[in-house]
Design a protein around this motif. Structure first.
Motif, PDB file in Angstrom:
ATOM      1  N   GLY A  62      -7.149  73.669  35.961  1.00  0.00           N
ATOM      2  CA  GLY A  62      -7.967  72.454  36.043  1.00  0.00           C
ATOM      3  C   GLY A  62      -9.538  72.709  36.589  1.00  0.00           C
ATOM      4  O   GLY A  62     -10.257  71.601  36.222  1.00  0.00           O
ATOM      5  N   ASN A  63      -9.789  73.357  37.527  1.00  0.00           N
ATOM      6  CA  ASN A  63     -11.010  73.358  38.063  1.00  0.00           C
ATOM      7  C   ASN A  63     -11.751  74.497  37.897  1.00  0.00           C
ATOM      8  O   ASN A  63     -12.986  74.365  38.094  1.00  0.00           O
ATOM      9  CB  ASN A  63     -10.668  73.442  39.665  1.00  0.00           C
ATOM     10  N   LEU A  64     -11.342  75.360  36.825  1.00  0.00           N
ATOM     11  CA  LEU A  64     -12.239  76.545  36.673  1.00  0.00           C
ATOM     12  C   LEU A  64     -12.513  76.703  35.028  1.00  0.00           C
ATOM     13  O   LEU A  64     -13.551  76.939  34.788  1.00  0.00           O
ATOM     14  CB  LEU A  64     -11.585  78.180  37.380  1.00  0.00           C
ATOM     15  N   TYR A  65     -11.482  77.011  34.471  1.00  0.00           N
ATOM     16  CA  TYR A  65     -11.364  76.934  33.009  1.00  0.00           C
ATOM     17  C   TYR A  65     -12.127  75.787  32.362  1.00  0.00           C
ATOM     18  O   TYR A  65     -11.752  74.694  32.704  1.00  0.00           O
ATOM     19  CB  TYR A  65     -10.118  77.247  32.194  1.00  0.00           C
ATOM     20  N   GLU A  66     -13.016  76.040  31.435  1.00  0.00           N
ATOM     21  CA  GLU A  66     -13.755  74.692  30.676  1.00  0.00           C
ATOM     22  C   GLU A  66     -12.584  74.151  30.103  1.00  0.00           C
ATOM     23  O   GLU A  66     -12.339  72.977  29.811  1.00  0.00           O
ATOM     24  CB  GLU A  66     -14.706  75.350  29.775  1.00  0.00           C
ATOM     25  N   PRO A  68      -8.517  73.756  30.044  1.00  0.00           N
ATOM     26  CA  PRO A  68      -7.454  74.046  30.897  1.00  0.00           C
ATOM     27  C   PRO A  68      -6.237  74.552  30.512  1.00  0.00           C
ATOM     28  O   PRO A  68      -5.455  75.460  30.835  1.00  0.00           O
ATOM     29  CB  PRO A  68      -7.000  72.375  31.262  1.00  0.00           C
ATOM     30  N   GLN A  69      -6.220  74.627  28.978  1.00  0.00           N
ATOM     31  CA  GLN A  69      -5.072  75.536  28.235  1.00  0.00           C
ATOM     32  C   GLN A  69      -5.439  76.850  28.028  1.00  0.00           C
ATOM     33  O   GLN A  69      -4.628  77.491  27.782  1.00  0.00           O
ATOM     34  CB  GLN A  69      -5.314  74.957  26.820  1.00  0.00           C
ATOM     35  N   ARG A  70      -6.576  77.348  28.636  1.00  0.00           N
ATOM     36  CA  ARG A  70      -6.926  78.455  28.505  1.00  0.00           C
ATOM     37  C   ARG A  70      -6.140  79.500  29.521  1.00  0.00           C
ATOM     38  O   ARG A  70      -5.871  80.434  29.256  1.00  0.00           O
ATOM     39  CB  ARG A  70      -8.331  78.794  28.616  1.00  0.00           C
ATOM     40  N   ARG A  71      -5.845  78.793  30.826  1.00  0.00           N
ATOM     41  CA  ARG A  71      -5.020  79.603  31.982  1.00  0.00           C
ATOM     42  C   ARG A  71      -3.629  79.422  31.186  1.00  0.00           C
ATOM     43  O   ARG A  71      -3.051  80.525  31.457  1.00  0.00           O
ATOM     44  CB  ARG A  71      -4.874  78.540  33.042  1.00  0.00           C
ATOM     45  N   ASN A  72      -2.988  78.489  30.331  1.00  0.00           N
ATOM     46  CA  ASN A  72      -1.726  78.745  29.728  1.00  0.00           C
ATOM     47  C   ASN A  72      -1.591  79.932  28.903  1.00  0.00           C
ATOM     48  O   ASN A  72      -0.664  80.601  28.879  1.00  0.00           O
ATOM     49  CB  ASN A  72      -1.467  77.516  29.089  1.00  0.00           C
ATOM     50  N   GLU A  73      -2.907  80.176  28.080  1.00  0.00           N
ATOM     51  CA  GLU A  73      -2.785  81.289  27.087  1.00  0.00           C
ATOM     52  C   GLU A  73      -2.838  82.665  28.095  1.00  0.00           C
ATOM     53  O   GLU A  73      -2.118  83.618  27.790  1.00  0.00           O
ATOM     54  CB  GLU A  73      -4.209  81.160  26.385  1.00  0.00           C
ATOM     55  N   PHE A  74      -3.549  82.558  29.403  1.00  0.00           N
ATOM     56  CA  PHE A  74      -3.578  83.740  30.074  1.00  0.00           C
ATOM     57  C   PHE A  74      -1.980  83.834  30.681  1.00  0.00           C
ATOM     58  O   PHE A  74      -1.932  85.112  30.575  1.00  0.00           O
ATOM     59  CB  PHE A  74      -4.521  83.389  31.123  1.00  0.00           C
ATOM     60  N   VAL A  75      -1.536  83.119  31.136  1.00  0.00           N
ATOM     61  CA  VAL A  75      -0.192  83.238  31.741  1.00  0.00           C
ATOM     62  C   VAL A  75       0.805  83.990  30.529  1.00  0.00           C
ATOM     63  O   VAL A  75       1.392  84.685  30.791  1.00  0.00           O
ATOM     64  CB  VAL A  75       0.465  81.841  32.276  1.00  0.00           C
ATOM     65  N   SER A  90     -14.763  80.629  28.885  1.00  0.00           N
ATOM     66  CA  SER A  90     -15.688  79.721  29.569  1.00  0.00           C
ATOM     67  C   SER A  90     -15.341  79.213  30.773  1.00  0.00           C
ATOM     68  O   SER A  90     -14.244  78.512  30.454  1.00  0.00           O
ATOM     69  CB  SER A  90     -16.354  78.745  28.439  1.00  0.00           C
ATOM     70  N   VAL A  91     -16.199  79.419  31.869  1.00  0.00           N
ATOM     71  CA  VAL A  91     -15.646  78.677  33.128  1.00  0.00           C
ATOM     72  C   VAL A  91     -16.642  77.905  33.770  1.00  0.00           C
ATOM     73  O   VAL A  91     -17.936  78.109  33.510  1.00  0.00           O
ATOM     74  CB  VAL A  91     -14.892  79.702  34.221  1.00  0.00           C
ATOM     75  N   ARG A  92     -16.378  77.093  34.583  1.00  0.00           N
ATOM     76  CA  ARG A  92     -17.319  76.274  35.287  1.00  0.00           C
ATOM     77  C   ARG A  92     -17.687  76.722  36.767  1.00  0.00           C
ATOM     78  O   ARG A  92     -16.570  77.261  37.586  1.00  0.00           O
ATOM     79  CB  ARG A  92     -16.521  74.843  35.765  1.00  0.00           C
ATOM     80  N   GLY A  97     -22.037  74.159  36.058  1.00  0.00           N
ATOM     81  CA  GLY A  97     -22.467  74.994  35.199  1.00  0.00           C
ATOM     82  C   GLY A  97     -21.634  75.744  34.289  1.00  0.00           C
ATOM     83  O   GLY A  97     -20.719  76.192  35.084  1.00  0.00           O
ATOM     84  N   LEU A  98     -21.594  75.985  33.177  1.00  0.00           N
ATOM     85  CA  LEU A  98     -20.837  76.846  32.337  1.00  0.00           C
ATOM     86  C   LEU A  98     -21.188  78.150  32.333  1.00  0.00           C
ATOM     87  O   LEU A  98     -22.451  78.522  32.043  1.00  0.00           O
ATOM     88  CB  LEU A  98     -20.353  76.192  31.080  1.00  0.00           C
ATOM     89  N   ILE A  99     -20.346  79.446  32.407  1.00  0.00           N
ATOM     90  CA  ILE A  99     -20.829  80.611  32.128  1.00  0.00           C
ATOM     91  C   ILE A  99     -19.658  81.201  31.485  1.00  0.00           C
ATOM     92  O   ILE A  99     -18.415  80.731  31.435  1.00  0.00           O
ATOM     93  CB  ILE A  99     -20.822  81.300  33.602  1.00  0.00           C
ATOM     94  N   TRP A 100     -19.788  82.304  30.919  1.00  0.00           N
ATOM     95  CA  TRP A 100     -18.901  83.083  30.165  1.00  0.00           C
ATOM     96  C   TRP A 100     -18.344  84.442  30.886  1.00  0.00           C
ATOM     97  O   TRP A 100     -19.230  84.889  31.507  1.00  0.00           O
ATOM     98  CB  TRP A 100     -19.386  83.601  28.695  1.00  0.00           C
TER      99      TRP A 100
END
Length: 186
Positions: A62-66, A68-75, A90-92, A97-100
Motif C-alpha cells: 500500500g505504501n511503496l508500490y504505485e 498495490p496489486q504489484r506486491r501480490n504478483e511479487f508474492v 513503479s514505486v513511490r 515522487g514515482l521512480i522505477w
C-alpha cells in the motif's frame, strides 16, 4: 580468541559491504514489512536512514508500490519459484515522487521449508525507463510525420536494399510494403 577475531573481521567486512554497496539491500516479511534495509535502499526511496524507512514503510503493497496489486504478483512469483530476477515496478518515494526499480529477490526458508523472509537487492532504473519512453515517443512522432507527409520516403541499407518505405511510396509504385522490404531498385 582467534576464532572471535576472525568472526569480528568477517562481520566488519559484511557490514562495510552492506552499508556502502551501490544497490539497495533488504529483508522483508511475507506480509510486506521491512526487517532490514541498507543506506542505499533508504536513499533510493528518499529516506534519511534505514531506520526511518523501516518505521515508515510498514505496508509495502500500500505504501511503496504505485499499483498495490504489484506486491501480490511479487508474492505469487516468490511462492511459485522461490526467487525473482529483474522484477520491474513503479514505486513511490517518501516525497510521493514515482521512480522505477528492478528487484532481485530470493525466499529464505528454515530447514522445515517454512518461509522466514525475503531478501534481495533493488536498483533505481528510472533514468533507463525515461530514456526508453523518450525513444518510443520519438519513434511515434517520426512514424506519424513520415506517414502523413505527401512525399515518398524510403530508407535503404548500404547494399541498396529497402529497409523502410512509407505508405505514399507504396501507393506510388503500387506494391505493399512486404513486397518492397529487402529488395533493391532492380
Amino acid at each position: 580468541e582467534i576464532q572471535e577475531l576472525g568472526a569480528d573481521l568477517a562481520e566488519e567486512k559484511y557490514r562495510s559491504i552492506f552499508e556502502h554497496v551501490q544497490e539497495g539491500i533488504f529483508q522483508t516479511t511475507a506480509e510486506g514489512r521491512f526487517i532490514s534495509a541498507n543506506p542505499m535502499l533508504a536513499e533510493i526511496y528518499g529516506y534519511d536512514s534505514p531506520d526511518e524507512l523501516i518505521a515508515d514503510l510498514d505496508d509495502i503493497s500500500g505504501n511503496l508500490y504505485e499499483n498495490p496489486q504489484r506486491r501480490n504478483e511479487f508474492v505469487k512469483l516468490m511462492q511459485e519459484f522461490g526467487m525473482i530476477h529483474n522484477f520491474i515496478s513503479s514505486v513511490r518515494r517518501k516525497d510521493g515522487g514515482l521512480i522505477w526499480i528492478s528487484e532481485n529477490v530470493r525466499a529464505v526458508r528454515n530447514r522445515e521449508g517454512e518461509l522466514l523472509y525475503y531478501e534481495g537487492t533493488v536498483i533505481d532504473i528510472t533514468e533507463q525507463k525515461e530514456t526508453e519512453q523518450a525513444l518510443r515517443d520519438s519513434e511515434l512522432l517520426y512514424h506519424s510525420l513520415v506517414e502523413s507527409i505527401p512525399q515518398n520516403i524510403v530508407r535503404k541499407d548500404l547494399d541498396g536494399h529497402f529497409t523502410f518505405a512509407n505508405q505514399k511510396f507504396c501507393q506510388t509504385i503500387g506494391r505493399p510494403l512486404k513486397e518492397i522490404l529487402g529488395k533493391t531498385d532492380h
